[in-house]
Design a protein around this motif. Structure first.
Motif, PDB file in Angstrom:
ATOM      1  N   GLN A  13       0.828  -1.161  -0.162  1.00  0.00           N
ATOM      2  CA  GLN A  13      -0.157   0.089  -0.034  1.00  0.00           C
ATOM      3  C   GLN A  13       0.994   1.118   0.155  1.00  0.00           C
ATOM      4  O   GLN A  13       0.539   2.249  -0.676  1.00  0.00           O
ATOM      5  N   LEU A  14       1.876   1.251   0.680  1.00  0.00           N
ATOM      6  CA  LEU A  14       3.030   2.312   0.599  1.00  0.00           C
ATOM      7  C   LEU A  14       3.482   2.608  -0.874  1.00  0.00           C
ATOM      8  O   LEU A  14       3.633   3.759  -1.356  1.00  0.00           O
ATOM      9  N   ILE A  15       3.600   1.542  -1.751  1.00  0.00           N
ATOM     10  CA  ILE A  15       4.218   1.676  -3.153  1.00  0.00           C
ATOM     11  C   ILE A  15       3.101   2.046  -3.872  1.00  0.00           C
ATOM     12  O   ILE A  15       3.213   2.955  -4.760  1.00  0.00           O
ATOM     13  N   GLY A  16       2.002   1.274  -3.703  1.00  0.00           N
ATOM     14  CA  GLY A  16       0.832   1.590  -4.387  1.00  0.00           C
ATOM     15  C   GLY A  16       1.187   1.187  -5.966  1.00  0.00           C
ATOM     16  O   GLY A  16       1.940   0.329  -6.556  1.00  0.00           O
ATOM     17  N   ASP A  17       0.787   2.403  -6.970  1.00  0.00           N
ATOM     18  CA  ASP A  17       1.245   2.108  -8.427  1.00  0.00           C
ATOM     19  C   ASP A  17       2.431   3.115  -8.845  1.00  0.00           C
ATOM     20  O   ASP A  17       2.375   3.388 -10.200  1.00  0.00           O
ATOM     21  N   TYR A  18       3.092   3.331  -7.889  1.00  0.00           N
ATOM     22  CA  TYR A  18       4.279   4.247  -8.153  1.00  0.00           C
ATOM     23  C   TYR A  18       5.370   3.436  -9.123  1.00  0.00           C
ATOM     24  O   TYR A  18       5.592   2.240  -8.844  1.00  0.00           O
TER      25      TYR A  18
END
Length: 668
Positions: free
Chosen positions: A594-599
């Motif tokens: 969730q911290l990385i997400g779609d980055y």
């Protein structure tokens, strides 16, 4: 006659983990936090009124000793056999010891790493001015105490009824998250987005500071943002789960070693640049040593100010709390690196912690920043650490359990005055400890025997298992002995008495005084927190001391967030998670995702665009053009292990390619 005497001496108390009989304390709410399978016996204190009564007691004891070899079936008789009538309460007459039945009294306690004497070779280099405060402010820490603990009349006979106020404060997680809250929401309670924004600001500022100091710009650096910093932290969390010996191996081209998720998120060079410039403070305004406002923890002060408040506000402390030292693993040797042979991690950075005795939630943490050179300074340091950790708990009747380093008579008096009860082992030579309970005066002790002295709620106990253990407590009545199930292998020594196994095959060990049983059952809070942290490390080893504390607090926030989520949802996984179990490993993986997400970094977006336009590169603007005057290596040939250079390439993909088949082959 002997059997009747045994039943009079040992009274079985029906005691559970949450109740206590009125024979122990005036309060109905029990300070006990023990297992329900502990057998309890009360040894009433009886001081002989005359020499005739004393002689009669000795005759009864002789008859009991003759009967002990045959009476082992009943629990009361067995406990009497273990104690041998020698678990006596000490009689204090001036500076001498008078025993009711034996020449010396005996006691028992199963020692562990938690209560063993802790020795550490403290660093003699200090990077803070806090040691100066210890000398000036805490040499007089007992000036405000009403009574002098060194007075000969301070300690008396253990025949007083202790008074323990009930604990009625609201405790547990404190938040307004709903049932649809996910791991990121619980982590945000402890590590808010404002802290991420501060890290982004200071990282960009430090990158410019390094370039100005070196006099040249860094062509591979560009300012970071909030999304990229969250992705960077997420990758560091995943590194603790998928551990590799070298950080470059996560971006290796080998399909068996490299991680596709890491490659998609950011390049290895970008991760390295973020690691180089990661910072938490403004270096240009940092005061140097000797200047006014100097702070040894300046580099992490902004982090400490935020996290200390969030950890305290997110979870209200329960009744039983643990105070101890945690360790932070450090590869390099810093001025504050400690050698602690009694800890699983012998070398590392020391942190004082206040944790919940059951869940391991860390309410507060204090970084150790200096050395105490004298014993008086050690006492002052322990006094200062405990009072700072429990600030805000005054008058709420919590029960604190501390290790040997902290426990002292002045500190116990101060905590009692503040409405806090405490228990823990101590050094027998410390100021205020009863002179009559010191090993030179007590004599040789056998396992299972103990001596006690009392001053109001304060009870001093000396006991022995493999070695003599001294203890101070203010939350347990004198004369209580508990027999818990024996956890050691039976038949290893004469000191391990076992009851006749019943239907369940349960065996019981040697009786132990109540203060030591309380300590044994409730001193595991800091160790539990350390276990949860050490399962999955966050961050990589480095040469900067403050980085270890940064990753320590990030890891600590993850552990605390996991505990809050587990207690708030009753162990159930968050919405959208499959499976019945949701362990800490699942929590960390989901949080990192969730911290990385779609980055996706520059290389990740380049690869995604290349994949989207692979069918018809010309249609989407990809064409072979002159890239520069200087030739560079062809990317397609490099991928095939060949070395060819070209001035042409694709500007959209930002790669050099040979004129010919490399252009179309690269875009497939």
């Amino acid at each position: 006659m002997a059997a009747r005497k045994r039943r009079e001496l040992f009274t079985i108390l029906e005691t559970s983990a949450d109740t206590e009989t009125t024979t122990v304390s005036d309060s109905e709410d029990s300070p006990l936090n023990l297992s329900v399978d502990v057998k309890w016996f009360e040894i009433p204190f009886r001081k002989p009124d005359s020499d005739e009564e004393e002689d009669e007691v000795e005759e009864d004891e002789d008859r009991e000793n003759g009967f002990k070899s045959t009476a082992t079936e009943e629990a009361a008789d067995a406990a009497s056999y273990a104690a041998g009538g020698g678990c006596n309460i000490i009689l204090v007459t001036g500076n001498a010891i008078k025993h009711e039945e034996e020449e010396y009294a005996e006691c028992y306690y199963s020692t562990s790493n938690n209560c063993s004497d802790t020795t550490s070779n403290d660093s003699d280099i200090d990077f803070s001015d806090l040691e100066e405060e210890e000398h000036t402010s805490f040499f007089s820490f007992d000036d405000d105490l009403d009574e002098d603990c060194t007075s000969p009349d301070f300690w008396g006979e253990p025949d007083q009824v202790i008074s323990i106020e009930p604990f009625s404060a609201v405790s547990g997680p404190q938040h307004s998250l709903g049932d649809d809250a996910d791991t990121r929401d619980y982590f945000r309670l402890l590590f808010p987005d404002s802290l991420f924004e501060h890290i982004v600001e200071q990282t960009n500022s430090y990158a410019l500071y390094r370039q100005r100091r070196s006099g040249k710009s860094d062509p591979h650096w560009h300012p970071t943002d909030l999304r990229e910093m969250k992705a960077y932290i997420g990758l560091n969390i995943l590194m603790g789960i998928n551990q590799l010996p070298d950080v470059e191996m996560y971006w290796a081209s080998d399909i068996f070693i490299g991680n596709a998720g890491f490659k998609k998120t950011m390049t290895a060079r970008r991760f390295e640049k973020l690691t180089q410039n990661l910072h938490l403070c403004d270096r240009e305004s940092e005061p140097t040593r000797g200047e006014r406002g100097y702070d040894g923890l300046y580099k992490v002060r902004a982090l400490l100010d935020v996290i200390e408040n969030t950890m305290w506000d997110s979870y209200t402390p329960n009744r039983c709390l643990t105070i101890g030292q945690g360790t932070v693993a450090a590869k390099s040797l810093f001025c504050t690196t400690q050698y602690m042979p009694s800890k699983p991690l012998e070398k590392g950075l020391k942190v004082w912690m206040l944790c919940d005795s059951r869940s391991g939630y860390c309410h507060r943490a204090r970084i150790y920043v200096g050395r105490a050179a004298e014993d008086a300074v050690v006492t002052a340091l322990s006094y200062r650490v405990v009072t700072s950790l429990v600030r805000g708990l005054e008058g709420k009747h919590h029960h604190l359990f501390m290790d040997t380093f902290f426990t002292s008579v002045p500190l116990m008096q101060r905590l009692l005055r503040d409405g806090l009860y405490a228990c823990g082992p101590t050094h027998s030579g410390r100021r205020g400890y009863p002179e009559v309970l010191r090993p030179c005066n007590v004599g040789k002790l056998s396992p299972g025997e103990f001596y006690q002295c009392q001053h109001g709620n304060l009870v001093a106990t000396v006991t022995r298992d493999t070695k003599v253990v001294s203890c101070l407590s203010s939350n347990s009545a004198p004369g209580l002995v508990g027999i818990s199930p024996d956890r050691q292998h039976q038949g290893e020594g004469d000191s391990d008495w076992t009851d006749t196994p019943g239907e369940g095959g349960v065996s019981f060990g040697v009786p132990r005084p109540l203060p030591l049983l309380l300590y044994q059952e409730n001193m595991r809070g800091v160790e539990l927190c350390d276990q949860l942290r050490d399962c999955y490390q966050v961050g990589r080893p480095c040469k900067r001391w403050w980085r270890y504390f940064l990753w320590f607090y990030v890891n600590l926030c993850i552990v605390n967030a996991y505990i809050i989520q587990r207690e708030s949802r009753g162990g159930a996984p968050p919405t959208g998670c499959n499976g019945k179990q949701f362990t800490q490993r699942h929590f960390r993986i989901r949080l990192a995702q969730q911290l990385i997400g779609d980055y996706q970094g520059a290389r990740g977006m380049e690869r995604a665009a290349r994949k989207r336009h692979a069918d018809s590169p010309i249609e989407y603007g990809h064409r072979l053009e002159r890239m520069s005057e200087r030739s560079r290596r062809c990317r397609n040939c490099t991928n095939k292990g060949l070395r060819h250079e070209s001035v042409f390439g694709c500007k959209i993909c930002n790669v050099h390619l040979c004129r010919g088949g490399c252009f179309s082959e690269f875009h497939k």
